[in-house]
Scaffold this active site. Structure first.
Site, PDB file in Angstrom:
ATOM      1  N   ASP A  43     -33.981 -12.851   8.157  1.00 27.55           N
ATOM      2  CA  ASP A  43     -33.844 -13.751   7.012  1.00 27.55           C
ATOM      3  C   ASP A  43     -32.455 -13.703   6.399  1.00 27.55           C
ATOM      4  O   ASP A  43     -31.821 -12.648   6.365  1.00 27.55           O
ATOM      5  CB  ASP A  43     -34.812 -13.323   5.884  1.00 27.55           C
ATOM      6  N   ASN A  76     -40.991 -23.077  12.541  1.00 29.11           N
ATOM      7  CA  ASN A  76     -39.582 -23.455  12.358  1.00 29.11           C
ATOM      8  C   ASN A  76     -39.211 -24.834  12.919  1.00 29.11           C
ATOM      9  O   ASN A  76     -38.143 -25.350  12.620  1.00 29.11           O
ATOM     10  CB  ASN A  76     -38.643 -22.408  12.975  1.00 29.11           C
TER      11      ASN A  76
END
Ligand code: FPP
Length: 215
Positions: A2, A50
């Site tokens: 992240d 995603n």
């Protein structure tokens, strides 16, 4: 991994630059982990969720995967074996484009002889999809009429050889668990850090590894 986007934003750069920095840093993290005798490193490169990101960003992240899977010389020099987990290419729902499929297969073949750390890249991966499939496969293999067992779920995961996880690393101040290795992380330690992924360095790796032996 992240925080690539946030890393770029803080520098006034496009998000794609953050992902590029993230891929470079992954190569460095892989090298450091190999020197620390880490046996298994599994990274969440691209999730089943995603695909809804802007097409230009998805395209860029895919190109970075191609670059990563192309780092064969480095991987071989460090005795690292590549593996992949994700929705199998020939099954319904799989979204991995052919050029990434080829890059994955090539990297697996070209590093198959290595005996050191196993680097598993999760691409088009989601833990729920993995577990649903494992349960369906386990049920299909049942002949006895008995309930399926935990061991049968484990045997039907994408990579049954993947050992239970010792430590999960969560970068960029995220404090939640996501759709990653939910079966495999039972009992694992979790290392949280404010550092964004491109800034996750050797010092951070050592701090995370300290958790493995802590009470
Ligand atoms: C999260 O950052 C990262 C990703 C969605 C995956 C892409 C990862 C890389 C390109 C690193 C290199 C890895 C491989 C396997 C090539 P984010 O976009 O969520 O950033 P943000 O949380 O700051 O928005």
């Amino acid at each position: 991994m992240d925080g690539n986007g946030r890393w770029a934003k803080r520098r006034g750069l496009p998000r794609t630059e953050g992902h590029t920095a993230g891929e470079n840093n992954l190569a460095e993290v892989v090298r450091v982990c190999a020197t620390r005798n880490v046996g298994w490193l599994t990274v969440f490169g691209f999730s089943t969720e995603n695909w809804v990101r802007p097409p230009a960003e998805v395209k860029h992240i895919l190109s970075l995967h191609k670059r990563l899977f192309g780092r064969i010389e480095e991987l071989n020099a460090n005795n690292i074996r590549i593996q992949w987990i994700g929705r199998p290419f020939d099954e319904p729902g799989s979204k991995t484009p052919a050029f990434i499929q080829r890059a994955i297969q090539q990297a697996i073949d070209d590093t198959a002889h290595n005996t050191g750390m196993v680097l598993t890249v999760a691409f088009d991966y989601g833990s729920r999809a993995e577990l649903l499939r494992a349960a369906q496969h386990a049920r299909a293999q049942q002949h006895s009429g008995l309930d399926i067992t935990s061991q049968e779920i484990t045997n039907n995961l994408y990579s049954p050889e993947l050992p239970p996880v010792d430590v999960v690393v969560r970068t960029s101040g995220e404090s939640r668990i996501s759709n990653f290795l939910l079966w495999q992380i039972m009992g694992s330690k979790v290392y949280f850090t404010e550092r964004t992924w491109p800034d996750f360095d050797a010092h951070e790796i050592d701090n995370a590894l300290k958790l493995v032996h802590a009470n």
